[in-house]
Design a protein around this motif. Structure first.
Motif, mmCIF file in Angstrom:
data_model
loop_
_atom_site.group_PDB
_atom_site.id
_atom_site.type_symbol
_atom_site.label_atom_id
_atom_site.label_comp_id
_atom_site.label_asym_id
_atom_site.label_seq_id
_atom_site.Cartn_x
_atom_site.Cartn_y
_atom_site.Cartn_z
ATOM 1 N N PHE A 23 0.293 -0.029 -13.087
ATOM 2 C CA PHE A 23 0.665 -1.178 -12.263
ATOM 3 C C PHE A 23 2.104 -1.621 -12.509
ATOM 4 O O PHE A 23 2.760 -2.155 -11.613
ATOM 5 C CB PHE A 23 -0.298 -2.352 -12.480
ATOM 6 C CG PHE A 23 -0.156 -3.407 -11.425
ATOM 7 C CD1 PHE A 23 -0.652 -3.205 -10.151
ATOM 8 C CD2 PHE A 23 0.528 -4.594 -11.687
ATOM 9 C CE1 PHE A 23 -0.492 -4.161 -9.155
ATOM 10 C CE2 PHE A 23 0.698 -5.554 -10.700
ATOM 11 C CZ PHE A 23 0.185 -5.339 -9.428
ATOM 12 N N ASP A 24 2.612 -1.387 -13.717
ATOM 13 C CA ASP A 24 4.010 -1.735 -13.987
ATOM 14 C C ASP A 24 4.954 -0.987 -13.056
ATOM 15 O O ASP A 24 5.986 -1.530 -12.632
ATOM 16 C CB ASP A 24 4.365 -1.440 -15.445
ATOM 17 C CG ASP A 24 3.805 -2.488 -16.396
ATOM 18 O OD1 ASP A 24 3.390 -3.561 -15.911
ATOM 19 O OD2 ASP A 24 3.757 -2.227 -17.610
ATOM 20 N N ARG A 25 4.605 0.265 -12.748
ATOM 21 C CA ARG A 25 5.454 1.036 -11.819
ATOM 22 C C ARG A 25 5.385 0.444 -10.408
ATOM 23 O O ARG A 25 6.392 0.408 -9.694
ATOM 24 C CB ARG A 25 5.031 2.505 -11.808
ATOM 25 C CG ARG A 25 5.396 3.236 -13.102
ATOM 26 C CD ARG A 25 5.129 4.730 -12.964
ATOM 27 N NE ARG A 25 5.595 5.445 -14.147
ATOM 28 C CZ ARG A 25 6.823 5.946 -14.295
ATOM 29 N NH1 ARG A 25 7.709 5.776 -13.327
ATOM 30 N NH2 ARG A 25 7.170 6.588 -15.393
ATOM 31 N N LEU A 26 4.198 -0.010 -10.010
ATOM 32 C CA LEU A 26 4.096 -0.655 -8.702
ATOM 33 C C LEU A 26 4.893 -1.958 -8.691
ATOM 34 O O LEU A 26 5.578 -2.266 -7.708
ATOM 35 C CB LEU A 26 2.630 -0.927 -8.354
ATOM 36 C CG LEU A 26 2.381 -1.642 -7.016
ATOM 37 C CD1 LEU A 26 3.009 -0.882 -5.849
ATOM 38 C CD2 LEU A 26 0.883 -1.838 -6.786
ATOM 39 N N ALA A 60 0.830 -1.205 0.000
ATOM 40 C CA ALA A 60 0.000 0.000 0.000
ATOM 41 C C ALA A 60 0.867 1.259 0.000
ATOM 42 O O ALA A 60 0.557 2.241 -0.683
ATOM 43 C CB ALA A 60 -0.934 -0.010 1.207
ATOM 44 N N ALA A 61 1.969 1.228 0.760
ATOM 45 C CA ALA A 61 2.879 2.381 0.778
ATOM 46 C C ALA A 61 3.499 2.607 -0.601
ATOM 47 O O ALA A 61 3.624 3.747 -1.066
ATOM 48 C CB ALA A 61 3.963 2.169 1.826
ATOM 49 N N MET A 62 3.904 1.513 -1.257
ATOM 50 C CA MET A 62 4.458 1.640 -2.611
ATOM 51 C C MET A 62 3.416 2.193 -3.579
ATOM 52 O O MET A 62 3.725 3.042 -4.427
ATOM 53 C CB MET A 62 4.947 0.282 -3.096
ATOM 54 C CG MET A 62 6.092 -0.317 -2.291
ATOM 55 S SD MET A 62 6.503 -1.976 -2.913
ATOM 56 C CE MET A 62 7.408 -2.662 -1.550
ATOM 57 N N ALA A 63 2.180 1.714 -3.448
ATOM 58 C CA ALA A 63 1.115 2.216 -4.315
ATOM 59 C C ALA A 63 0.858 3.696 -4.057
ATOM 60 O O ALA A 63 0.592 4.471 -4.997
ATOM 61 C CB ALA A 63 -0.156 1.406 -4.095
ATOM 62 N N ALA A 64 0.938 4.115 -2.792
ATOM 63 C CA ALA A 64 0.775 5.530 -2.479
ATOM 64 C C ALA A 64 1.872 6.363 -3.142
ATOM 65 O O ALA A 64 1.620 7.480 -3.621
ATOM 66 C CB ALA A 64 0.791 5.734 -0.964
ATOM 67 N N LYS A 65 3.078 5.820 -3.170
ATOM 68 C CA LYS A 65 4.177 6.514 -3.852
ATOM 69 C C LYS A 65 3.877 6.670 -5.347
ATOM 70 O O LYS A 65 4.091 7.745 -5.930
ATOM 71 C CB LYS A 65 5.472 5.734 -3.648
ATOM 72 C CG LYS A 65 6.689 6.336 -4.342
ATOM 73 C CD LYS A 65 7.080 7.679 -3.757
ATOM 74 C CE LYS A 65 8.413 8.164 -4.315
ATOM 75 N NZ LYS A 65 8.804 9.487 -3.781
#
Length: 641
Positions: free
Chosen positions: A572-575, A550-555
């Motif tokens: 999603f590729d960036r996540l 979730a923290a990565m997605a927030a980034k």
């Protein structure tokens, strides 16, 4: 008329009384509780300023918590002392509902006076507030919106704005919430963690004492788990241990170890309301917290939010839809689901331990609560996960009762063992040396995301394109223990059904954000799963790993100026890139090796060789021997055999 309203939880020196915020959503404030295990606790003391000399009529908001079982003397009795003078009425004897009980009347001169709560029993007497009035007929409202308004007026409550605006605001300081806020800060986001207690860790804190379950650094993204490891205590074995083993300070120190200064922590603050965008009610703009100590309210503004409160207070206030209970087989087509849906959940456990002394130790011969006898008692020396209550109740609205029922059955059973059982000599030198004041929940509301993960996803090994951190625990469903359920009107012990899972199964990202609140991530027990699937994902290391996601997605949200759903739809590729890299670890932190319990109980099981016939893992002989030894230790600790 002159009056004064005093919140009990704001006492300057609480003595042996503890602050309990668990029912704050029902009551409007936390309260003080005398958690003394049958020995009266030290007085809670504070000072008040009286503006006008007069006779004051003094009332306390309290209740007799054992009255619901309609037997014996009220357990939680206490008195009020003003300047050392004990008022005549014994409090905590006024029935099962919270209400104002008169303590007495006293002439008070203008100026400073001391006030003390004096415990008489050590059995969880409780006080919400004290009211002084010169008018004998002036009684505050008993509850609901009327009491809330009265409380706000008397305390002068008005929300003060925090000066900052945060990239991510996380509500709830269990493992999932703590990891989410820390991981976001490690990625350069300005994060804020709001926790309604004075410690972090939730079920893994010294208040509850449950070890971390599940694995880190497994599955498709083996670098997920760094922040979980950063805050995880060294202790990994099952069973409640001394407070220091849970390293509460280590979790708080992780925020102090934030070199970039992006992670902020607010302890003793509970989210009580949510503010949304007038032009778009599905978009949260701020949350308002209330201090569990002072009652002060603060407004925090943010761009993204994560609810890790366990009960979904933030999500529910924002209008997010949720599931509760057990879904029937027709809902998701799960083989382990019952025929019909029900409100049954996995319950709350109040863990406890006892110690063997060199000489006999007395325990009060109590006459309240359930009456135990040789036919229905339990010869126990401790309580672990199997001490479980509230399976048929609402874990949000009835949490005080659920916790109290566990305390009552433990104390009443122990009193029988010590004072009346045929084996009382075996228990003569034993004392309960610790029992949780709040208990640990397994299950509450589960909020609906863009996808609901089920048993079929896990057992059919469905590889979702948006898979994230992996589930590593077996399907682990708790049920009321059949014999206990037959003996008593309401169960207080449980049994567990375990069924191995075939492989590391990644939780879809779509389960980690709310379907109907645009900027809200879901964390901890709230994630979008069926009851059966949740039983496998609910352990704390797994939920912590999902907090990192979730923290990565927030980034990604902040980098691409999108909301959580936009990460799935367009970025999603960036996540995936971030999940492959993992959360940066502070340079001062030396990430420890996997602990022994995680190593043999999970990592070795983590080969996930699944036996369709026996429906359990094929374990090595050494692992089987280790588990047999642990089982024997567990039985000895809890039965003495």
């Amino acid at each position: 008329m002159c009056s004064l309203f005093l919140e009990a939880e704001s006492f300057r020196a609480p003595g042996g009384w503890v602050i309990d915020p668990s029912a704050m959503h029902e009551m409007g404030s936390a309260y003080l509780m005398a958690h003394g295990i049958g020995t009266p606790v030290a007085d809670a003391v504070t000072e008040i300023e009286i503006a006008e000399s007069a006779v004051y009529h003094i009332r306390a908001r309290t209740r007799d918590w054992t009255a619901v079982w309609k037997r014996g003397t009220p357990a939680g009795r206490f008195t009020l002392r003003i300047d050392g003078f004990e008022l005549p009425e014994i409090l905590g004897t006024n029935g099962e509902k919270w209400a104002w009980q008169k303590a007495g009347s006293l002439h008070l001169s203008a100026g400073t006076h001391s006030v003390a709560l004096h415990d008489l029993t050590g059995f969880n007497g409780r006080c919400d507030a004290i009211y002084f009035s010169t008018d004998p007929d002036d009684v505050p409202p008993d509850g609901g919106t009327a009491l809330e308004q009265f409380r706000r007026e008397k305390n002068g409550i008005a929300a003060v704005d925090d000066p900052g605006e945060y990239d991510l605001i996380v509500a709830g300081g269990g493992i999932a919430g703590t990891v989410t806020a820390l991981a976001a800060a490690r990625l350069g986001l300005r994060s804020l963690l709001l926790q309604d207690k004075s410690v972090l860790g939730g079920c893994n804190s010294s208040e509850v004492r449950v070890p971390l379950g599940g694995c880190t650094h497994i599955g498709a993204y083996p670098n997920i788990g760094n922040t979980v490891r950063e805050i995880a205590p060294v202790y990994l074995m099952p069973g409640a241990r001394p407070a220091e083993w849970y390293e509460d300070t280590r979790k708080i120190n992780a925020f102090r170890n934030d070199c970039a200064g992006e992670a902020e922590l607010r302890l003793n603050e509970r989210v009580v309301s949510v503010e949304t965008d007038p032009a778009d009610p599905a978009l949260i703009t701020a949350v308002v917290t209330r201090s569990t100590v002072s009652g002060r309210e603060t407004r925090y503004r943010g761009r993204l939010f994560s609810d890790c409160t366990g009960d979904g207070f933030l999500a529910a206030a924002a209008g997010a839809k949720y599931l509760y209970g057990t879904e029937g087989r027709n809902v998701f087509g799960e083989s382990l689901a019952p025929d019909e849906s029900s409100n049954e959940v996995m319950g709350l456990s109040v863990l406890w331990t006892s110690a063997l002394e060199e000489r006999p130790v007395s325990f009060p011969d109590i006459d309240w609560g359930i009456e135990f006898s040789e036919e229905n008692c339990y010869y126990l020396t401790g309580g672990d996960w199997e001490t479980e209550t509230g399976q048929y109740r609402n874990q949000v609205e009835e949490i005080e009762y659920i916790r109290d029922y566990s305390l009552m059955t433990t104390f009443a059973n122990w009193s029988f063992l010590k004072n009346h059982s045929k084996r009382k000599e075996e228990w003569a030198n034993r004392r309960i040396d610790w029992i949780s004041k709040c208990g640990g929940k397994r299950e509450s509301r589960r909020f609906i995301g863009d996808y609901i993960m089920t048993q079929n996803d896990i057992e059919q090994e469905i590889r979702h394109p948006d898979g994230t951190a992996s589930i590593s625990w077996s399907i682990d469903l708790h049920y009321p223990e059949p014999e206990n359920r037959e003996r008593f009107r309401e169960p207080f012990r449980s049994c567990a059904y375990h069924r191995g899972i075939p492989s590391c199964c990644g939780v879809p990202y779509r389960c980690l954000y709310a379907r109907d609140v645009k900027n809200l991530f879901l964390g901890g027990r709230l994630i979008s799963l069926s009851h059966v699937a949740f039983s496998s994902a609910r352990v704390m290391r797994t939920l912590g790993c999902l907090g990192e996601v979730a923290a990565m997605a927030a980034k990604v949200c902040m980098e691409q100026n999108v909301l959580p759903r936009g990460v799935y739809e367009r970025h999603f590729d960036r996540l995936k890139e971030k999940m492959q890299l993992g959360i940066p670890v502070p340079t001062q932190f030396d990430c420890p090796s996997v602990g022994r319990w995680e190593s043999y109980h999970f990592k070795e099981l983590g080969h996930f060789r699944y036996d369709e016939r026996e429906q359990h893992y094929n374990l090595s002989e050494q692992t089987r021997a280790d588990i047999r030894r642990l089982h024997k230790e567990h039985l000895f600790r809890h039965t003495g055999k």
